[in-house]
Design a protein around this motif. Structure first.
Motif, PDB file in Angstrom:
ATOM      1  N   ILE A 102       0.846  -1.195   0.000  1.00  0.00           N
ATOM      2  CA  ILE A 102       0.000   0.000   0.000  1.00  0.00           C
ATOM      3  C   ILE A 102       0.884   1.249   0.000  1.00  0.00           C
ATOM      4  O   ILE A 102       2.108   1.152  -0.099  1.00  0.00           O
ATOM      5  CB  ILE A 102      -0.962   0.010   1.213  1.00  0.00           C
ATOM      6  N   LYS A 103       0.227   2.405   0.128  1.00  0.00           N
ATOM      7  CA  LYS A 103       0.922   3.693   0.202  1.00  0.00           C
ATOM      8  C   LYS A 103       1.877   3.897  -0.981  1.00  0.00           C
ATOM      9  O   LYS A 103       3.009   4.350  -0.816  1.00  0.00           O
ATOM     10  CB  LYS A 103       1.695   3.815   1.516  1.00  0.00           C
ATOM     11  N   ASN A 104       1.409   3.523  -2.195  1.00  0.00           N
ATOM     12  CA  ASN A 104       2.212   3.687  -3.405  1.00  0.00           C
ATOM     13  C   ASN A 104       3.572   3.001  -3.289  1.00  0.00           C
ATOM     14  O   ASN A 104       4.595   3.528  -3.738  1.00  0.00           O
ATOM     15  CB  ASN A 104       2.398   5.172  -3.727  1.00  0.00           C
ATOM     16  N   GLU A 147      -4.811   3.296  -1.797  1.00  0.00           N
ATOM     17  CA  GLU A 147      -3.465   3.292  -1.217  1.00  0.00           C
ATOM     18  C   GLU A 147      -3.459   3.454   0.293  1.00  0.00           C
ATOM     19  O   GLU A 147      -2.437   3.214   0.937  1.00  0.00           O
ATOM     20  CB  GLU A 147      -2.621   4.391  -1.867  1.00  0.00           C
TER      21      GLU A 147
END
Length: 271
Positions: A102-104, A147
């Protein structure tokens, strides 16, 4: 995709090039030929996979409590040198059962047997950077909604909506029959309007997530309204921009610093 990744109960992983297989030739020789790579760096069954956006780094979780990051390009060049292509986390106190990036690509979240979400920072594989307890039972399935948000499937039969950093349980999407059959896997349909779940009662269920998507649209409308108000009242907006939120997480602060003009801090963790 032309490559199939398979993990077994002993911690071994195999990559199959499905172009080497055909419907007219399913003998064992063809299967062996299609297996282009095989390795074993974890000691218990492989519970989940995910890969980065480039497809070059494969992540795997195991019931031995480890998260492995395998550089597939380096493995082809240095298959004899494990340290050249593998990064293995410290063994955790609990089984790792599910996995999502996640989180790019900056964070990796794993579901555990004890109902804790274990979070790693990308590239720092030794130990977790954060833990998010709260699930009453094991987290057997994870599905990235965006994300900042994941759906979790647990052995109590409940599908929950969870925001990661800042950590918050946003709600419940649904639950299986009154017998609370454990949820083993979660997947989206092609346009992400439904979530499919499978559980121990041998049923495939489809869950409508239009309400969740509508909430996102409402949040976007609120955000756009705030931007328009900031343009009308630049002085008030400038005074708001002097307020800084100090985050323990480095990438969170970077996001704040990259906000565009107007002085509003966009809360991109709303889902």
């Amino acid at each position: 995709p032309s490559v199939l990744c398979v993990g077994d109960e002993n911690g071994a992983i195999k990559l199959f090039d499905i172009r080497q297989c055909s419907n007219n030739n399913n003998n064992n020789n063809t299967i062996r030929k299609a297996c282009v790579h095989a390795w074993r760096n974890q000691e218990d069954y492989i519970s989940a996979f995910d890969n980065d956006s480039t497809g070059t780094t494969l992540l795997s979780t195991s019931a031995d409590g480890t998260l492995a990051a395998t550089d597939l390009r380096m493995m082809r060049q240095q298959s004899h040198n494990r340290e050249g292509y593998l990064r293995l986390s410290d063994p955790q106190d609990d089984e790792l059962l599910s996995l999502q990036i996640i989180k790019n690509g900056r964070k990796v979240v794993c579901g555990t047997q004890d109902g804790v979400l274990a979070i790693w920072s990308w590239g720092t594989w030794g130990d977790v950077s954060d833990r998010f307890p709260g699930h009453p039972t094991s987290i057997d399935a994870l599905l990235k909604y965006d994300e900042n948000t994941v759906l979790t499937g647990s052995s109590d039969g409940v599908i929950r909506i969870v925001q990661i950093q800042p950590d918050e349980l946003l709600g419940v999407l649904g639950r299986t029959h009154e017998h609370d059959y454990p949820i083993e896997r979660l997947r989206f349909n092609s346009n992400k309007s439904y979530v499919a779940s499978i559980s121990h009662d041998e049923y495939i269920r489809l869950w409508d997530i239009h309400d969740l998507m509508d909430d996102d649209d409402d949040d976007d409308d609120d955000e756009n309204t705030a931007k328009e108000q900031a343009k009308i009242k630049p002085t008030a907006a400038a005074s708001l921009s002097t307020f800084k939120h100090n985050s323990d997480d480095e990438w969170d602060d970077d996001d704040d610093n990259n906000d565009d003009g107007g002085g509003n801090d966009d809360d991109d963790s709303d889902s």
